[in-house]
Every structure is written in C-alpha cells, then in structure tokens.
Scaffold this motif. Structure first.
Motif, PDB file in Angstrom:
ATOM      1  N   UNK A 252     -68.011 -76.826  22.120  1.00  0.00           N
ATOM      2  CA  UNK A 252     -67.360 -77.990  21.494  1.00  0.00           C
ATOM      3  C   UNK A 252     -65.876 -78.048  21.872  1.00  0.00           C
ATOM      4  N   UNK A 253     -65.305 -76.876  22.206  1.00  0.00           N
ATOM      5  CA  UNK A 253     -63.931 -76.811  22.698  1.00  0.00           C
ATOM      6  C   UNK A 253     -63.934 -76.111  24.056  1.00  0.00           C
ATOM      7  N   UNK A 254     -64.158 -76.854  25.136  1.00  0.00           N
ATOM      8  CA  UNK A 254     -64.168 -76.223  26.467  1.00  0.00           C
ATOM      9  C   UNK A 254     -62.836 -75.555  26.782  1.00  0.00           C
ATOM     10  N   UNK A 255     -62.886 -74.528  27.608  1.00  0.00           N
ATOM     11  CA  UNK A 255     -61.674 -73.831  28.029  1.00  0.00           C
ATOM     12  C   UNK A 255     -60.844 -74.728  28.944  1.00  0.00           C
ATOM     13  N   UNK A 256     -59.545 -74.469  29.007  1.00  0.00           N
ATOM     14  CA  UNK A 256     -58.661 -75.326  29.808  1.00  0.00           C
ATOM     15  C   UNK A 256     -58.511 -74.846  31.248  1.00  0.00           C
ATOM     16  N   UNK A 257     -59.265 -73.818  31.618  1.00  0.00           N
ATOM     17  CA  UNK A 257     -59.255 -73.313  32.995  1.00  0.00           C
ATOM     18  C   UNK A 257     -60.576 -72.607  33.242  1.00  0.00           C
ATOM     19  N   UNK A 258     -60.857 -72.314  34.526  1.00  0.00           N
ATOM     20  CA  UNK A 258     -62.137 -71.688  34.865  1.00  0.00           C
ATOM     21  C   UNK A 258     -62.261 -70.299  34.243  1.00  0.00           C
ATOM     22  N   UNK A 259     -63.460 -70.017  33.795  1.00  0.00           N
ATOM     23  CA  UNK A 259     -63.739 -68.724  33.183  1.00  0.00           C
ATOM     24  C   UNK A 259     -64.277 -67.770  34.242  1.00  0.00           C
ATOM     25  N   UNK A 275     -68.621 -77.887  35.297  1.00  0.00           N
ATOM     26  CA  UNK A 275     -67.251 -78.244  34.949  1.00  0.00           C
ATOM     27  C   UNK A 275     -66.939 -77.926  33.491  1.00  0.00           C
ATOM     28  N   UNK A 276     -67.899 -78.195  32.612  1.00  0.00           N
ATOM     29  CA  UNK A 276     -67.701 -77.943  31.176  1.00  0.00           C
ATOM     30  C   UNK A 276     -68.856 -77.160  30.577  1.00  0.00           C
ATOM     31  N   UNK A 313     -65.175 -62.270  21.881  1.00  0.00           N
ATOM     32  CA  UNK A 313     -64.265 -62.142  23.020  1.00  0.00           C
ATOM     33  C   UNK A 313     -63.524 -63.443  23.306  1.00  0.00           C
ATOM     34  N   UNK A 314     -64.202 -64.588  23.111  1.00  0.00           N
ATOM     35  CA  UNK A 314     -63.603 -65.894  23.389  1.00  0.00           C
ATOM     36  C   UNK A 314     -63.818 -66.750  22.143  1.00  0.00           C
ATOM     37  N   UNK A 315     -62.884 -66.766  21.216  1.00  0.00           N
ATOM     38  CA  UNK A 315     -63.080 -67.467  19.940  1.00  0.00           C
ATOM     39  C   UNK A 315     -63.446 -68.946  20.077  1.00  0.00           C
ATOM     40  N   UNK A 316     -63.055 -69.587  21.168  1.00  0.00           N
ATOM     41  CA  UNK A 316     -63.444 -70.982  21.368  1.00  0.00           C
ATOM     42  C   UNK A 316     -64.950 -71.135  21.541  1.00  0.00           C
TER      43      UNK A 316
END
Length: 405
Positions: A252-259, A275-276, A313-316
């Motif tokens: 629901x909150x994609x990261x702002x850069x590549x993971x 992409x998302x 590890x990734x709260x988003x």
C-alpha cells in the motif's frame, strides 16, 4: 520453443551425446556443444516433461550475483553476466536475438551477529580479488542509501550493484533451444527408465516406450531428479529436491527506490519485482527432501514466518497484498552446496551437471560451456571446473560454498 518442438520419435538409433533433461542445464550443454568447432556429432536431448511444468527452471526467481564465498563461483557468475548482456554477440550477431540487460538492484546481505559479519568480510575479500564491486556497509551507511530498512539489530551489510539482480532467463533459455534445434540438435519427449552400461561405459538408454538409444556419452542434466537418473547407472549422488516457496506482492506504500534482493538473517529474502511489486522467498525450518513432483504450497509459512520477517525489516511492508505464489525446487547438493560436474571416475562416459543448490540458473552459461568442452576434448578450455568433479564426493573432500540462500 513450444512443447510441439519436441519430437515423439528420434531420427537415429545412436547419438554421440545423449542429454537427460532439457531444461536450463541440458539446453545450455546442447547449445554450447554446437559451438565447439571440433565437435560434429549427433546430439539428442530427452525430457520427460517438455512443458517444463515440473522443473526448477520453470519456477525460478531468475537472479544473478557475484557474492559467493569461492573465487570459482564468482568467476562463473561473471561469465554468466557477460553472456546474458552480450547474448546476440554470442549467438553470432543474429538480429532475431534480443539485447538483454541485468536489472542491477543488487543483493543486500545483512548480518545481525559478529560471526555473520565475519562471513561477509571473508567473502568480500574473495569477491574483490576477483574484480567484483562488492561494498561492505555499516548500518548508518545502509540507512543513508536505503532508509526504508529497520536496522537496530544489524551489524554489517554487503551489497554489489554491478551485474547483480534480475535477468530475462526465458529469452536465454528460448534461444539456446531454438538455436540448438536449428543446428541439428534433436529434442525428444520421453522418459529414460534404464541406463545400460558394461565394462565401465554407458552403452545405451531405454525409454518408457521400450525404445533403446545407443550413445557415445551421456549427460545427467535432470535437475532435482538427478539422483534418480544416477541411480539407474548404479551411482549415488547427494542431490535432493528441496522445496522453495515464492510470493509476489504489492504494498500500500511502495518504496521510493528499487529494493535490492535482501537476504535477511531470518532466512527470508525479498526483492524488487515489477515497478511497484515485490517478490519474497523462503523455505520451511525443517527443509526436508521432497518428491520431485511435489509442488504443493504451505500457506502457513507466509503468515507465520515470511510476512512477519519482511514487515519487521521493512516497516512499509506491514500492509501488503499477495498477488501470486508458487513452490519450486532446489536441486540441493547436501554434501557441500556446490555443483557436481564432469565424468564419473569409473563410468567414464557418464557426465554430471547437477546439484546447483539454488544458483544453477545463473551458472548455466559457464556450466554448459564447460560440460561441452569436456565432452569434446576431455578437458576444460576456459574455466577449470574440476573442483566440482564427482571424485571429491567419493574422497569425502567437500568444496564448500557458504553463500547459499
């Protein structure tokens, strides 16, 4: 190459090379054989499942990395990266062949203990010596580049964003098969049920149809079924199908850069997919050998282990939606987690290309090339793959790879 490109009856009763298994390793070996200027024999690839529905290749996550603990594995992946990104050139400049690139989001290994950090440091030294661009990062340095991670427990990270990430394996796989077939390689739909041998040599294989096919050399390229194939020749190899689970999801909150493909200390790994969208992978804590036809999902693993690990590890990733899920197999070499290649020391025209323990796809260019060289010359003309030969297993001398995901 669609399934109907497989024939139901072979053209000849005898072949110079018969390859059991037509997925990534079998296709690579067949194609590289056609590249050997001193090989002009007949090649037959036999596969029991020409749809590839029940093979490791059909369930891959399709990534490549140089972050290994052994120098040879680093070199193998470096050739793989070169082959992928220069596929058209390797295919003779054929305009039909696509130009490929690796999506270089890299691998991020995370260590949460000093012992784990020492492993990363030792591997880093090996990788740097081989020309890789791996970097060791403190938690503060990781946070500066990738602020979405929770890092309170992390001691050290390791990342390389050159020639590490996702690649289009299907394009390479398709062109190996298509080009090999255009060069005269036959692909036969059939199941080998017996390997007939005498006086230290394989003489022929028998199919479930009752047909017997003579061969000069035989290659075991049967992935998670490798031990079953070897057993038909009276050989034991320590290769087992181990189930690996994969999920793709949106956030629901994609990261702002590549993971990067993040290898978490929990054993879960997660990476960019689209992409998302994202992809996560894991296995059960017990990780038993399974039937090679068992692809059933265990949905409890996602709820009990995978989602909690990646959300921590990734709260988003606390709010995410699973889009797809599937199970595949590693062909796990339980002896030392490395490939088994080369000839059997007693049945000398029986060759292995087995036991890649999860890193076979990225190693297929170098392994296919090396196996083709051995079939042609009885030696390697590029990378020396002899440390992977079967005789180390018989001698009880493992060639260990520690960087297994």
């Amino acid at each position: 190459m669609p399934p109907n490109s497989y024939v139901s009856t072979q053209t000849h009763d005898s072949y110079d090379v018969v390859i059991i298994g037509g997925a990534m390793m079998g296709a690579a070996t067949a194609w590289f054989l056609t590249e050997q200027k001193d090989f002009n024999g007949r090649i037959l690839v036999i596969d029991r499942d020409p749809t590839y529905e029940k093979c490791s290749t059909g369930h891959t996550n399709s990534c490549i990395r140089q972050q290994f603990s052994s120098a040879l594995n680093v070199r193998i992946s470096q050739f793989g990266a070169d082959f992928i990104q220069n596929l058209r050139e390797y295919m003779g400049g054929d305009d039909r062949v696509p130009q490929l690139k690796i999506q270089n989001y890299g691998y991020m290994y995370l260590a949460d203990t000093e012992a784990g950090a020492d492993v990363l440091r030792a591997s880093h030294a090996v990788q740097i010596a081989e020309g890789a661009e791996t970097r060791l990062l403190t938690p503060d340095q990781i946070a500066a580049e990738y602020p979405f991670y929770a890092l309170d427990d992390i001691v050290l990270g390791s990342i390389n964003t050159k020639d590490e990430g996702y690649w289009d394996y299907m394009a390479v796989f398709d062109w190996w098969r298509r080009s090999a077939r255009e060069r005269g390689v036959e692909f036969l739909a059939g199941e080998v049920v017996a390997i007939n041998h005498a006086k230290g040599r394989v003489e022929s294989v028998t199919l479930a149809s009752g047909s017997t096919i003579a061969c000069g050399q035989l290659v075991n390229a049967s992935g998670p079924r490798a031990a079953l194939t070897a057993a038909m020749a009276g050989i034991e190899i320590p290769v087992e199908p181990r189930k690996r689970y994969t999920w793709t999801f949106s956030a629901s909150q994609p990261l702002d850069r590549e993971l990067p493909l993040t290898v978490d200390p929990s054993g879960v790994h997660v990476r960019q997919d689209g992409a998302d969208t994202y992809m996560a992978g894991a296995h059960s804590d017990i990780d038993p050998a399974v039937d090679p036809d068992d692809f059933q999902m265990d949905r409890d693993i996602w709820m009990d282990h995978v989602w909690p690990a990646i959300a921590t590890r990734i709260p988003q990733f606390e709010a995410i939606k699973v889009l797809h899920e599937w199970a595949g197999h590693y062909a796990m070499n339980t002896f030392d987690h490395n490939a088994i290649t080369g000839p059997h020391p007693e049945l000398t025209n029986f060759l292995f290309i087995n036991g890649f323990s999860g890193h076979g796809l990225q190693q297929s260019p170098a392994m296919g090339r090396g196996t083709a060289e051995w079939l042609t010359y009885g030696e390697y003309r590029s990378l020396d793959l002899s440390p992977f030969h079967f005789d180390r297993i018989a001698a009880g001398k493992p060639y260990v790879e520690t960087a297994i995901i």
